[in-house]
Design a protein around this motif. Structure first.
Motif, PDB file in Angstrom:
ATOM      1  N   ALA A 175      15.799 -16.795 -27.377  1.00  0.00           N
ATOM      2  CA  ALA A 175      16.568 -17.982 -27.004  1.00  0.00           C
ATOM      3  C   ALA A 175      17.916 -17.600 -26.394  1.00  0.00           C
ATOM      4  N   THR A 195       8.690 -21.413 -18.648  1.00  0.00           N
ATOM      5  CA  THR A 195       9.419 -20.878 -19.803  1.00  0.00           C
ATOM      6  C   THR A 195       8.549 -19.913 -20.587  1.00  0.00           C
ATOM      7  N   ARG A 196       7.274 -20.263 -20.791  1.00  0.00           N
ATOM      8  CA  ARG A 196       6.380 -19.342 -21.512  1.00  0.00           C
ATOM      9  C   ARG A 196       6.185 -18.058 -20.722  1.00  0.00           C
ATOM     10  N   VAL A 198      16.884 -22.607 -23.189  1.00  0.00           N
ATOM     11  CA  VAL A 198      16.282 -23.552 -24.129  1.00  0.00           C
ATOM     12  C   VAL A 198      16.682 -23.148 -25.545  1.00  0.00           C
ATOM     13  N   SER A 199      16.488 -24.060 -26.476  1.00  0.00           N
ATOM     14  CA  SER A 199      16.874 -23.810 -27.866  1.00  0.00           C
ATOM     15  C   SER A 199      15.893 -22.861 -28.565  1.00  0.00           C
ATOM     16  N   ASP A 202       3.280 -22.611 -17.794  1.00  0.00           N
ATOM     17  CA  ASP A 202       4.633 -23.082 -18.049  1.00  0.00           C
ATOM     18  C   ASP A 202       5.640 -21.971 -17.715  1.00  0.00           C
ATOM     19  N   THR A 256      10.398 -21.283 -30.235  1.00  0.00           N
ATOM     20  CA  THR A 256       9.402 -21.191 -31.299  1.00  0.00           C
ATOM     21  C   THR A 256       8.134 -21.952 -30.922  1.00  0.00           C
ATOM     22  N   LYS A 257       8.298 -23.126 -30.342  1.00  0.00           N
ATOM     23  CA  LYS A 257       7.128 -23.904 -29.909  1.00  0.00           C
ATOM     24  C   LYS A 257       6.373 -23.173 -28.799  1.00  0.00           C
ATOM     25  N   HIS A 258       7.100 -22.604 -27.855  1.00  0.00           N
ATOM     26  CA  HIS A 258       6.459 -21.841 -26.779  1.00  0.00           C
ATOM     27  C   HIS A 258       5.738 -20.612 -27.339  1.00  0.00           C
ATOM     28  N   ALA A 317      12.737 -24.694 -29.312  1.00  0.00           N
ATOM     29  CA  ALA A 317      11.842 -24.766 -28.153  1.00  0.00           C
ATOM     30  C   ALA A 317      11.126 -23.437 -27.946  1.00  0.00           C
TER      31      ALA A 317
END
Length: 112
Positions: free
Chosen positions: A41, A21-22, A46-47, A19, A52-54, A50
């Motif tokens: 962030a 973003t990651r 991204v927020s 990914d 945090t999820k990554h 998001a």
């Protein structure tokens, strides 16, 4: 078969890195040394949620470690899974190079 190939692919690491973003989160952490979801962030499109999820995906793959400092969770890169994945991919490349070398020798022998 080499031991690195017998272990199988480093699937979690490769999936996490697939990914963009990651990958950028990992790059930013590598440059900064450590960071929080909020600080990361601020540099990403991204927020914080998001991010945090990554970070969770990167953490499950072993690519980052987290430590709590007061109310913050600070993340830092753990390079060991990257090194392991690199070694395993190198072993795979070496195996393919050896196979291609044998194929080339067979083709050249058949021509001559």
């Amino acid at each position: 078969m080499s031991p690195a190939l017998a272990e199988g692919p480093p699937a979690d690491v490769l999936a996490a890195l697939a990914d963009p973003t990651r990958w950028e989160v990992l790059r930013l952490l590598g440059e900064a040394g450590e960071g929080t979801a909020t600080t990361l962030a601020a540099s990403l499109p991204v927020s914080r949620v998001a991010v945090t999820k990554h970070l969770g995906v990167l953490d499950r793959a072993g690519l980052v470690g987290a430590r709590k400092v007061g109310r913050e969770v600070r993340y830092r890169v753990d390079p060991r899974p990257l090194r392991d994945a690199g070694r395993r991919l190198d072993a795979l490349a070496e195996a393919w190079d050896a196979r291609l070398g044998r194929l080339k020798a067979l083709a050249e022998a058949a021509e001559g």
